[in-house]
Structures are given as structure tokens and as C-alpha cells.
Design a protein around this motif. Structure first.
Motif, PDB file in Angstrom:
ATOM      1  N   GLY A 272      17.262  12.624  -2.122  1.00 50.34           N
ATOM      2  CA  GLY A 272      17.836  12.358  -3.483  1.00 50.34           C
ATOM      3  C   GLY A 272      17.865  10.863  -3.894  1.00 50.34           C
ATOM      4  N   ARG A 273      17.909   9.930  -3.039  1.00 48.19           N
ATOM      5  CA  ARG A 273      17.973   8.660  -3.263  1.00 48.19           C
ATOM      6  C   ARG A 273      16.823   7.884  -3.685  1.00 48.19           C
ATOM      7  N   VAL A 274      15.768   8.225  -3.448  1.00 42.32           N
ATOM      8  CA  VAL A 274      14.260   7.790  -4.113  1.00 42.32           C
ATOM      9  C   VAL A 274      13.517   8.868  -4.759  1.00 42.32           C
ATOM     10  N   SER A 275      13.146   8.848  -6.109  1.00 43.43           N
ATOM     11  CA  SER A 275      12.548  10.056  -6.756  1.00 43.43           C
ATOM     12  C   SER A 275      11.342  10.557  -5.902  1.00 43.43           C
ATOM     13  N   ARG A 276      11.123  11.909  -6.161  1.00 40.59           N
ATOM     14  CA  ARG A 276      10.051  12.500  -5.410  1.00 40.59           C
ATOM     15  C   ARG A 276       8.777  12.645  -6.427  1.00 40.59           C
ATOM     16  N   TYR A 277       9.127  12.456  -7.801  1.00 40.54           N
ATOM     17  CA  TYR A 277       8.020  12.535  -8.462  1.00 40.54           C
ATOM     18  C   TYR A 277       6.707  11.886  -8.341  1.00 40.54           C
ATOM     19  N   GLY A 278       5.567  12.794  -8.350  1.00 41.99           N
ATOM     20  CA  GLY A 278       4.431  12.268  -7.876  1.00 41.99           C
ATOM     21  C   GLY A 278       4.195  12.113  -6.488  1.00 41.99           C
ATOM     22  N   THR A 279       5.185  12.722  -5.606  1.00 39.88           N
ATOM     23  CA  THR A 279       4.698  12.796  -4.146  1.00 39.88           C
ATOM     24  C   THR A 279       4.012  14.229  -3.932  1.00 39.88           C
TER      25      THR A 279
ATOM     26  N   SER B 185       1.025  -1.191  -0.170  1.00 43.43           N
ATOM     27  CA  SER B 185       0.149   0.206  -0.061  1.00 43.43           C
ATOM     28  C   SER B 185       0.830   1.194   0.057  1.00 43.43           C
ATOM     29  N   VAL B 186       0.335   2.334  -0.450  1.00 41.06           N
ATOM     30  CA  VAL B 186       1.032   3.588  -0.229  1.00 41.06           C
ATOM     31  C   VAL B 186       0.420   4.669   0.643  1.00 41.06           C
ATOM     32  N   LYS B 187       1.061   5.608   1.143  1.00 45.29           N
ATOM     33  CA  LYS B 187       0.529   6.683   1.846  1.00 45.29           C
ATOM     34  C   LYS B 187      -0.425   7.678   0.804  1.00 45.29           C
ATOM     35  N   ASP B 188      -1.415   8.045   1.229  1.00 49.54           N
ATOM     36  CA  ASP B 188      -2.151   8.899   0.103  1.00 49.54           C
ATOM     37  C   ASP B 188      -1.690  10.288  -0.283  1.00 49.54           C
ATOM     38  N   SER B 189      -0.334  10.422   0.062  1.00 42.75           N
ATOM     39  CA  SER B 189       0.356  11.454  -0.708  1.00 42.75           C
ATOM     40  C   SER B 189       0.918  11.240  -2.050  1.00 42.75           C
ATOM     41  N   TYR B 190       0.949   9.902  -2.266  1.00 42.88           N
ATOM     42  CA  TYR B 190       1.464   9.637  -3.676  1.00 42.88           C
ATOM     43  C   TYR B 190       0.440   9.705  -4.677  1.00 42.88           C
ATOM     44  N   VAL B 191       0.577  10.319  -5.792  1.00 41.73           N
ATOM     45  CA  VAL B 191      -0.468  10.242  -6.976  1.00 41.73           C
ATOM     46  C   VAL B 191      -0.537   8.837  -7.591  1.00 41.73           C
ATOM     47  N   THR B 192      -1.804   8.292  -7.671  1.00 41.23           N
ATOM     48  CA  THR B 192      -1.854   7.137  -8.435  1.00 41.23           C
ATOM     49  C   THR B 192      -2.896   7.488  -9.270  1.00 41.23           C
ATOM     50  N   LYS B 193      -2.850   6.687 -10.661  1.00 41.25           N
ATOM     51  CA  LYS B 193      -4.065   6.688 -11.698  1.00 41.25           C
ATOM     52  C   LYS B 193      -5.298   5.669 -10.928  1.00 41.25           C
ATOM     53  N   GLU B 194      -4.765   4.723 -10.339  1.00 51.94           N
ATOM     54  CA  GLU B 194      -5.882   3.734  -9.708  1.00 51.94           C
ATOM     55  C   GLU B 194      -7.059   4.519  -8.755  1.00 51.94           C
TER      56      GLU B 194
ATOM     57  N   PRO C 124      -4.148  12.224 -13.106  1.00 51.03           N
ATOM     58  CA  PRO C 124      -4.000  11.606 -14.498  1.00 51.03           C
ATOM     59  C   PRO C 124      -2.717  10.780 -14.589  1.00 51.03           C
ATOM     60  N   TYR C 125      -1.671  10.593 -13.642  1.00 53.33           N
ATOM     61  CA  TYR C 125      -0.475  10.214 -13.650  1.00 53.33           C
ATOM     62  C   TYR C 125      -0.164   9.521 -12.536  1.00 53.33           C
ATOM     63  N   THR C 126       0.816   8.590 -12.366  1.00 52.58           N
ATOM     64  CA  THR C 126       1.214   7.829 -11.060  1.00 52.58           C
ATOM     65  C   THR C 126       2.778   7.965 -10.799  1.00 52.58           C
ATOM     66  N   ALA C 127       2.915   8.261  -9.511  1.00 56.07           N
ATOM     67  CA  ALA C 127       4.231   8.715  -8.862  1.00 56.07           C
ATOM     68  C   ALA C 127       5.349   7.547  -9.378  1.00 56.07           C
ATOM     69  N   THR C 128       6.581   8.178  -9.419  1.00 53.28           N
ATOM     70  CA  THR C 128       7.564   7.254 -10.018  1.00 53.28           C
ATOM     71  C   THR C 128       7.718   6.038  -8.888  1.00 53.28           C
ATOM     72  N   VAL C 129       7.549   6.389  -7.654  1.00 53.19           N
ATOM     73  CA  VAL C 129       7.841   5.178  -6.713  1.00 53.19           C
ATOM     74  C   VAL C 129       6.867   4.035  -6.954  1.00 53.19           C
ATOM     75  N   VAL C 130       5.708   4.261  -7.266  1.00 51.58           N
ATOM     76  CA  VAL C 130       4.464   3.409  -7.614  1.00 51.58           C
ATOM     77  C   VAL C 130       4.656   2.608  -8.764  1.00 51.58           C
ATOM     78  N   LYS C 131       5.121   3.434  -9.880  1.00 51.49           N
ATOM     79  CA  LYS C 131       5.529   2.951 -11.094  1.00 51.49           C
ATOM     80  C   LYS C 131       6.473   1.830 -10.952  1.00 51.49           C
ATOM     81  N   LYS C 132       7.627   2.048 -10.205  1.00 50.40           N
ATOM     82  CA  LYS C 132       8.646   1.155 -10.023  1.00 50.40           C
ATOM     83  C   LYS C 132       8.237  -0.137  -9.658  1.00 50.40           C
TER      84      LYS C 132
END
Lengths: 446, 461
Positions: free
Chosen positions: B194-201, B75-84, B100-108
């Protein structure tokens, strides 16, 4: 005479959109003026959606430095982007990514025929979206188009060195020429690709200190309006100063219909933009070697060419600036003017014909085509009257209907005769002359 | 319950065909639906049918060379954007917002085959340490339902503690992964900035926000980190540094390593039960061959004011986009705690005050960074309690904003300095509340702190 009592103190801020392929902080297409529909060149980043992050466009940064070098600026080897906060519907993040205290370029200079203008700074930022106020189904609505959101925008700020309205216009024109020549901006003024702002104040002739107020004339979209607006402000402010009142610190707009500036908002309640370094974008570092490389890549600057064209062919900058769009166009026109000179064609007249689109520009076809069109056009302005007369005779002979209908009162038949004649004549033949010849010949037949 | 097993064990059983992904995911979604009634650890859960369909598809495509996370429910904290599912960041401002898009961490994670079950409750916008600052139901501590689960990633920690998923992705700006992990008795990793992408957070404070996992053990954390770490062209603050193979270094020899103990964090003004448990854990590490050295870091006394100056300034800016014009509701929907932070930050950045407040905060942050650099010359890791107190009862922090801020006292420095820190459980209080210890490492030394935590966990179990 009030105008002689005061001296103009004027600096300018000019915004120009860079013509990079993609936007400033995302991969979206940067082509807001040709977009077939609103909001198609958008993504989470330039729409400011939750979670999106900006990634700076390297080329836009290099182009800003290129411009700085061409304007004799110093370059900050350590620079950064800052957030400038204000609320407006066309600003999706609630802040604009701009540069505050460490712009890419500073301390430059540009020479003009009205005197030098020092460049205070050049910084890079992102453009906003565009608001459209419309009536749809009888309701007034405000629509937002984000195609322009986050398009790279350079801002060139001068020192208060501008001494006259003409000086301002000459400087602005020259800057546009340079931006086009460097091939980094289209500067489409009507669309807002280049936007002019003038900070205008007056000081008594015997003073050298800066006045304690300034009015800012914003969003001027033509050089002519710029000149007019500054001239208007000089008169307006001189009048206020003459009556020993103080001029209000204001932002003003230019109303071209009324030929007057008008107050937009008072500067006293100026917004606090709460600038701070954008934590999403790491600072940008350059080495002296990298700057040297960029400097070496700079083309020969247009100034040299403009000066030569002025002295050699008596071409005013106002005209030449229009065609000196890129380094390549510089070389092409140089060749055209040389050829024209050899043929005894006045460069001035030739260029005016090109600019008014009477003849094809050399970059569209060839120098030879331009020259021959010019020759045809000047020769065919007046058609040989003898030749014309015999031709009209022949047309009336071939088409006896024309005379019959004409004398029956169907005067519109002249149009048919004109068409027949014009088709046989060179493109730019004088229709008045042709019409007169037809009428004369018909009268003869009476 | 399958979900009590480690990810390694689950991966092994899947490979031996002892279990199926469908079985695993079915357990996860059923338990989640059921326990959420009691714990409120999810804001949204995926449709059971969809999740099982995805599981069956994955069973069909399964092969032994798939990543270990293949088929593992998370599961992910609701601070991550997800299409689902909707993304709310725990706030009514974004109620029913669909990204309309999913955070990098979720995509990975999804690319590795992990299966998203739902999105976890949190303090809205990450503003809080109790998960009570929310427009949704408040998360309850699985160990003791009368107590908070900590925050702001309270839902993530509770879901892992209740074995509803194998792991959850939390978000840590000032302790938001470590604090709830500590209170719920699970392991949480705050990564190097910087170790994990923040894109979509959804950003709280951009220069402090980090993306990290919460799981049952350091070994599970290592596995997840290997998948989510790395450079992202969409996040220019993400590091280009190659990613270590954290799972390979978990069992490395740790004897001889030096632990720094900042005396400022072991004062007797903090909860004695917490202090005693953490010191006992340190003693255990000494018995495994580690050495200890006392550190004097007086600048730590200023950590909270520095953190709130910077975090509030950045959050006032980051939340400016929630104007209700293009999506979401209006700004009147921000809760008092968020309004307070927006106002504080707006003030700290205002002309005439920015020099004294925001800029001094940044200068002090540099002092803090220097102080840690100096400390790390004398030790390999620094150990402190994760939280100065035990999980409070509901309402205790919410009604006391200052106490709420002090809950982050031991955790905020890592965010300001940018270093990684792992929070692991080291005991229980007499009221059965979890006590946590954190091990901080040098920048990008995740492997080192995961290694020590793993050895500790495997020798104390």
C-alpha cells in the motif's frame, strides 16, 4: 385438473443498472444506451487491460443501500466485493466483480396486492460488455461493445414467496416503480436496463418443503413475458410431474413468438465460479450512524401514494406505476388527479390518454395544459354537424375547383378539401365524419 | 563511470555543472546497449536518439531547484505498463503488446525528471526466482556469468549491478526484488503493502504485489522511495498515510535498537557461507550499538505453503484476462511454470476444495501476521539472510520446481504480512557470488530499515 394438484414455488432474481454518472469501478461515463458509437466510454479499467485496477463507485454503494432500506432490508456493516470467474468474450477480466457471501443488504420485504415477497439479498456488481453478431462483407463476425462494461448493476434476489404468475409480474412492476422513484435506475426493459429471471418449480399442494429441483427462466425483458413464461412453466412441469417423471434442473429461455420456454443449458454442469474476495478492493465498512443518515435521507415511499390513488381515484397500480417515476412526479400527478376530480374528469381516462400520448403529460408542460388538452380532445372527438356542414359549404364555395374536378372523376381532390377542413377544425376531429360531410355536400351539388 | 556514483553525488555534479544530463544518459544508453548483449537484462531499450534528445531537453530546462532524480537514468521491470516501449511481463502471451497508458510509478519518476532507458527482463508474470522462466533471453549474473541473476526482477538487479542505470523499479510478490538484489550484490527495497501505487503493474498476486526500487545503496533507495510512495486515487489499496522523508532519517542514531533473529531462519541446514556472512553483519551492527534477541516463530515453517496457496489462487484469477481476444496471443503461450501456478490456484479456489486450500491459506496467513505482530513487540527490526542459498547455475532451479519454490523461503513472509524489508549485500562467497541480508521492519517503518541499512553500508565501506 393438473394445475390444482400443484402449488407454484417461485423466487425471482432481478438485475437493474444503476444510473450513476460514472461506471462502477472507473470514471467512464455510464450511458451505454445513448452512446453515439461503440467502445467510446471505455478506459484501461473497464477494458480489463494489463495493470488496471478497480476503484469502487461510492454513490453506487450508497444507492444500493438506499434501495435496501426502502425494501426494509438489514444492512451489512462489513461488506466486500468478490471475483466471480468465467470465460466469455464480453467479460474482459475473465471475472466479474460481484458480491458473494456478504451482500450490502439482506432480509427485506415488499408488500404487493397479491401478497408479500421477502427479499433474500441485494448485492452490487458490474455489468458485462455486449456482444453483437453481424455479417460484414459476407463474413459472420462477433463484435464486442464495452460501453456497458462495468456499469453498476444491482441484483435483487427474493425468497421463493411468489405464488402465481400475476404475483411475479406485480412484484417486478413494483420493484421497477421503486427503483425509478428512488431515482437510482431508469429500468429500460427493452434495452436491458432491467432484466428479469424467475426460478420456477412445483410442489404437491399438501407439501410445504421446497422441491428438489428448479428451472431458471433467464433474461425476460417484459412483465407480460414474465407472466406468460411462468404460466407456461407451470403447465409444462405439471405435465412432467403427472407422468411421474422428474423435472430437469435447467436454465430456460422464453420464446415470445412460440409462446414457450426452451432449454438453454443443464444445471448439472453448472459452472464453478471460484469466488474469492477481490484483493484489489479493500472491504467496505459502515457505521450504524452512517446507515441511519442514509435512512433519514430516504424520501416518502411510493407505496403510500399508489394505495391512495387506488382507493381515491380507482386507479390500478398497473397504470399509476408508469407515471410514478420519482418523488417529484408523485407530487405532480397527485395534484393533477385532485384537479381532475374537481372538474369531474375521470382520472382513469385522463391517465390512459396521457400514457397513450394523446395528450401532453403534466411534467412536459403543466397541469393546466394537460387538463385543457383533455377537455379539447374529448369535445372535439365529434364535431358539431351543423357547424361542420356550413363550414364545408363555405370551403366548396371558396374553391369551386373542388366540385369541378370531383365530377370530372379526380376523386383525389377530396384530400385537398379534407386538408382545408381539418385545418379549420380542432386537432382531434374525427376525419371519417369530416369526409362524410364533404361527400354529402358534393352529392348535394350534383 | 558516472553511474557508479550515488544519485546524490550525480545530482551535486549536475548542479555544479561538472557533468551534463546528456553525458550521463549517453553513458547509460551506450552501456545498456553494449552490456545487454552479454547480460540479457533488458527486454526492450529505448531508441538512443530519443533518449539523448530527451536528455538535451532536460539539460536546457535544468535548474538547481529540480528534484534530485532530474536527469537520472533508470529502468523498470517489464511488468510495468509504459506508453514508450512494449510491455510483455516476460511472456510471449504479451509479445509486442503496447499499453495505451503508463503505470503510476513510472509517471511519478518521469514527472520528477528521471529518464527511462529500458525495460528489464524477468521471470514471466513474476513466476520464478531465477529469471529463467521467460520467453526472452535469460539474464546472466554480472558477478559470474555462469550463474543466474535471481528473480523474478533479475534484469533490474543485473542492470543496477552492472551500472547501466542509477536505479531500477522491480516488483516484489514473494521476494522478487530482494532475491535478485541479493544475488547480484545490490540493494533492494520491498515496501509496505500500500505504500507505492500498483496502478499499471501487471498483477501476479494482488494482495502480495509491491512496487519498489533496486539501487546501489540504501541512500539511493530512500531517494527513489520518496518520489514513488504515496496514495493514488487509481489504486484503492494504496495507503492515505503521509509519506516520510526517508532521506532525512537515513543518518539517525541507531544504537539501542533491537534486532530480532528468528531461529527458524538460522538453521544449519541452510548454506553455511550465507549464514556466516549474515551473522558477521549482525555482529557488525551489534558493534554499532544494536542489541539482538532470538525469536521463535514456528509458523514460519508454513510460510511457503501459505504463500503458494494464496499467490497461485490470485494469479489464476489475475491471468484470466489474457485470453487473446482483445490483445496478446493465446493462452497456449503460457510457459510450464505459469501453467502450473494457474492450475494450482484454479484447483485451490474450486468449490469443494476452497475451504481446505484457499481459505485455510488465508487463516494461516492471519496466524503469520499475528506471529509477526508479537515478534515486533520484542524488537524493532528482524534480520534474516535474503536467500537460503547462493545464486545457482543456469537450469538448477528451472528443472526443480520445489527447489524453485524454496528459494523464496526467507522472503515470502514479508509479502504475506505486508511489512517492508530491505535486502543489502553483506559479502561474497569463495566463488565470488554475492550474499545478501534482509532487514524487515514494522508496517510503514521504511525509514527505520533504510536508516539501519544506510549506517551499515556507510560504516562498512
Amino acid at each position: 385438473m393438473t394445475r390444482q394438484k400443484y402449488q407454484l414455488v417461485c423466487g425471482m432474481e432481478i438485475h437493474a443498472e444503476l444510473k450513476t454518472n460514472s461506471k462502477m469501478f472507473c470514471g467512464c461515463k455510464n450511458d451505454p444506451f445513448h452512446a453515439p458509437k461503440p467502445n467510446i466510454y471505455t478506459c484501461p479499467v473497464c477494458l480489463g487491460l494489463p495493470g488496471a485496477l478497480p476503484v469502487a463507485n461510492k454513490r453506487a454503494i450508497e444507492w444500493t443501500i438506499k434501495l435496501g432500506l426502502a425494501l426494509d432490508c438489514k444492512i451489512n456493516l462489513f461488506s466486500k466485493f468478490d471475483r466471480k470467474h468465467y470465460f466469455y468474450p464480453d467479460l474482459p477480466k475473465g471475472y466479474q466483480i460481484s458480491q458473494y457471501d456478504l451482500p450490502f443488504c439482506y432480509d427485506g420485504k415488499i408488500d404487493t396486492e397479491h401478497g408479500p415477497v421477502r427479499i433474500h439479498r441485494i448485492h452490487l456488481e458490474e455489468d458485462t460488455g455486449k456482444l453483437l453478431h453481424k455479417t460484414i462483407d459476407d463474413k459472420s463476425v462477433s463484435l464486442i461493445d464495452f460501453n456497458r462494461s462495468s456499469v453498476p448493476l444491482v441484483e435483487i434476489v427474493t425468497e421463493p414467496d411468489i405464488v402465481s404468475p400475476e404475483h411475479a409480474a406485480v412484484y417486478a412492476r413494483k420493484l421497477r416503480t421503486l427503483l425509478r422513484y428512488l431515482d437510482i435506475a431508469n429500468c429500460d426493459m427493452e434495452q436491458g436496463g432491467m432484466r428479469l429471471e424467475a426460478n420456477v418449480s412445483l410442489r404437491p399442494n399438501d407439501k410445504t418443503t421446497l422441491p428438489n429441483y428448479k428451472t431458471e427462466i433467464k433474461n425476460i425483458n417484459s412483465f407480460r413475458f414474465l407472466e406468460q413464461a411462468i404460466a407456461f412453466e407451470i403447465k409444462r412441469q405439471a405435465g412432467i410431474l403427472d407422468s411421474e417423471k422428474t423435472v430437469r434442473q435447467q436454465t430456460r429461455g422464453w420464446n415470445a413468438d412460440k409462446q414457450a420456454t426452451y432449454p438453454q443449458r443443464s444445471k448439472e454442469d453448472a459452472e464453478d465460479y471460484r469466488y474469492f474476495p477481490d484483493p484489489d478492493i479493500p472491504p467496505i465498512r459502515f457505521t450504524a450512524e452512517q446507515i441511519k443518515l442514509l435512512r433519514n435521507k430516504l424520501p416518502k415511499l411510493p407505496d403510500t401514494l399508489l394505495k391512495r390513488w387506488h382507493s381515491e381515484y380507482s386507479l390500478p397500480h398497473k397504470l399509476t406505476a408508469e407515471v410514478l417515476t420519482t418523488a417529484a412526479s408523485g407530487a405532480l400527478y397527485e395534484k393533477l388527479f385532485q384537479t381532475a376530480k374537481k372538474l369531474g374528469i375521470p382520472a382513469n381516462k385522463l391517465l390512459k390518454n396521457i400514457l397513450s400520448k394523446k395528450i401532453t403529460a403534466p411534467d412536459q408542460k403543466s397541469i393546466e395544459q394537460t387538463i385543457s388538452e383533455y377537455q379539447n380532445q374529448t369535445q372535439s372527438d365529434e364535431v358539431d354537424s351543423k357547424q361542420l356542414k356550413s363550414m364545408v359549404k363555405q370551403i366548396l364555395l371558396d374553391n369551386p375547383d373542388i366540385a369541378i374536378k370531383y365530377f370530372q372523376g379526380q376523386k383525389q381532390i377530396i384530400g385537398f378539401a379534407m386538408g382545408q377542413a381539418m385545418r379549420r377544425l380542432p386537432k382531434n376531429s374525427d376525419p371519417v365524419q369530416v369526409r362524410a360531410a364533404i361527400l354529402a355536400e358534393l352529392e348535394n351539388k350534383k | 563511470m558516472l553511474l557508479e556514483l550515488s544519485i546524490d553525488e550525480l545530482a551535486a555534479r549536475l548542479r555544479k555543472k561538472e557533468i551534463t544530463i546528456e553525458q550521463l544518459v549517453s553513458e547509460s544508453i551506450d552501456a545498456s546497449l553494449q552490456e545487454n548483449e552479454k547480460l540479457n537484462c533488458y527486454i526492450s531499450l529505448r531508441n538512443k536518439k530519443d533518449v539523448l534528445k530527451e536528455a538535451r531537453q532536460k539539460d536546457l530546462e535544468f535548474s538547481v531547484d529540480k528534484p534530485k532524480l532530474y536527469g537520472i537514468p533508470f529502468s523498470v521491470k517489464d511488468s510495468y505498463v509504459t506508453k514508450e516501449l512494449p510491455t510483455t511481463s516476460g511472456s510471449a502471451v504479451l509479445q509486442n503488446y503496447h499499453s495505451p497508458y503508463t503505470a503510476t510509478v513510472v509517471k511519478k519518476l518521469q514527472a520528477a525528471g528521471a529518464i527511462l532507458i529500458g525495460k528489464n527482463s524477468q521471470d514471466s508474470w513474476g513466476h520464478g526466482g531465477s529469471s529463467e522462466n521467460t520467453d526472452f533471453a535469460v539474464v546472466k549474473n554480472p558477478n559470474n556469468l555462469k550463474h543466474i541473476a535471481g528473480g523474478s526482477s533479475g534484469g533490474s538487479a543485473a542492470a543496477v549491478a552492472a551500472h547501466l542505470v542509477s536505479f531500477s523499479i522491480g516488483e516484489d510478490t514473494g521476494g522478487s526484488i530482494r532475491n535478485p538484489a541479493s544475488m547480484c550484490g545490490v540493494s533492494g527495497l520491498k515496501v509496505t503493502y500500500g505504500r507505492v501505487s500498483r496502478y499499471g503493474t501487471i498483477a501476479y498476486a494482488s494482495s502480495l504485489d509491491t512496487v519498489g526500487p533496486i539501487a546501489n545503496s540504501a541512500a539511493d533507495l530512500a531517494l527513489v522511495l520518496e518520489t514513488i510512495a504515496g496514495a493514488d486515487p487509481k489504486d484503492s489499496s494504496s495507503s492515505q498515510r503521509p509519506v516520510d522523508t526517508y532521506t532525512k532519517t537515513l543518518t539517525q542514531q541507531i544504537s539501542g535498537k533491537k534486532i530480532g533473529l528468528p531461529k527458524q531462519f538460522f538453521g544449519d541446514n541452510y548454506n553455511p557461507e550465507v549464514r556466516a556472512s549474515v551473522l558477521a553483519a549482525v555482529e557488525k551492527l551489534r558493534s554499532l550499538g544494536l542489541e539482538t534477541v532470538e525469536l521463535d516463530m514456528p509458523v514460519l515453517d508454513y510460510a511457503i505453503p501459505i504463500y503458494y496457496m494464496i499467490a497461485a489462487s490470485e494469479t489464476s484469477s489475475n491471468l484470466a484476462r489474457y485470453d487473446g481476444i482483445r490483445f496478446g496471443t493465446g493462452r497456449d503461450k503460457f510457459l510450464p511454470e505459469s501453467t502450473r501456478r494457474i492450475m494450482l490456484g484454479t484447483y485451490a479456489l474450486s468449490a469443494g476444495y476452497a475451504d481446505e486450500l484457499y481459505k485455510n491459506g488465508q487463516r494461516a496467513r492471519t496466524l503469520l501476521i499475528n506471529s509477526y505482530e508479537k515478534a515486533f513487540k520484542n524488537c524493532d527490526v528482524i534480520i534474516t539472510p535474503t536467500s537460503p542459498s547462493l545464486a545457482q547455475k543456469f537450469g538448477e532451479l528451472l528443472t526443480n520446481p520445489i527447489e524453485n519454490m524454496l528459494a523464496d523461503l526467507f522472503t515470502v513472509t514479508c509479502n504475506l504480512v505486508g511489512i517492508p524489508s530491505i535486502a543489502i549485500p553483506v559479502g561474497r562467497s569463495k566463488d565470488n557470488l554475492s550474499i545478501g541480508m534482509q532487514i524487515m521492519g514494522k508496517k510503514f517503518a521504511e525509514s527505520s530499515i533504510l536508516n539501519i541499512a544506510h549506517i551499515y553500508q556507510t560504516t562498512t565501506q
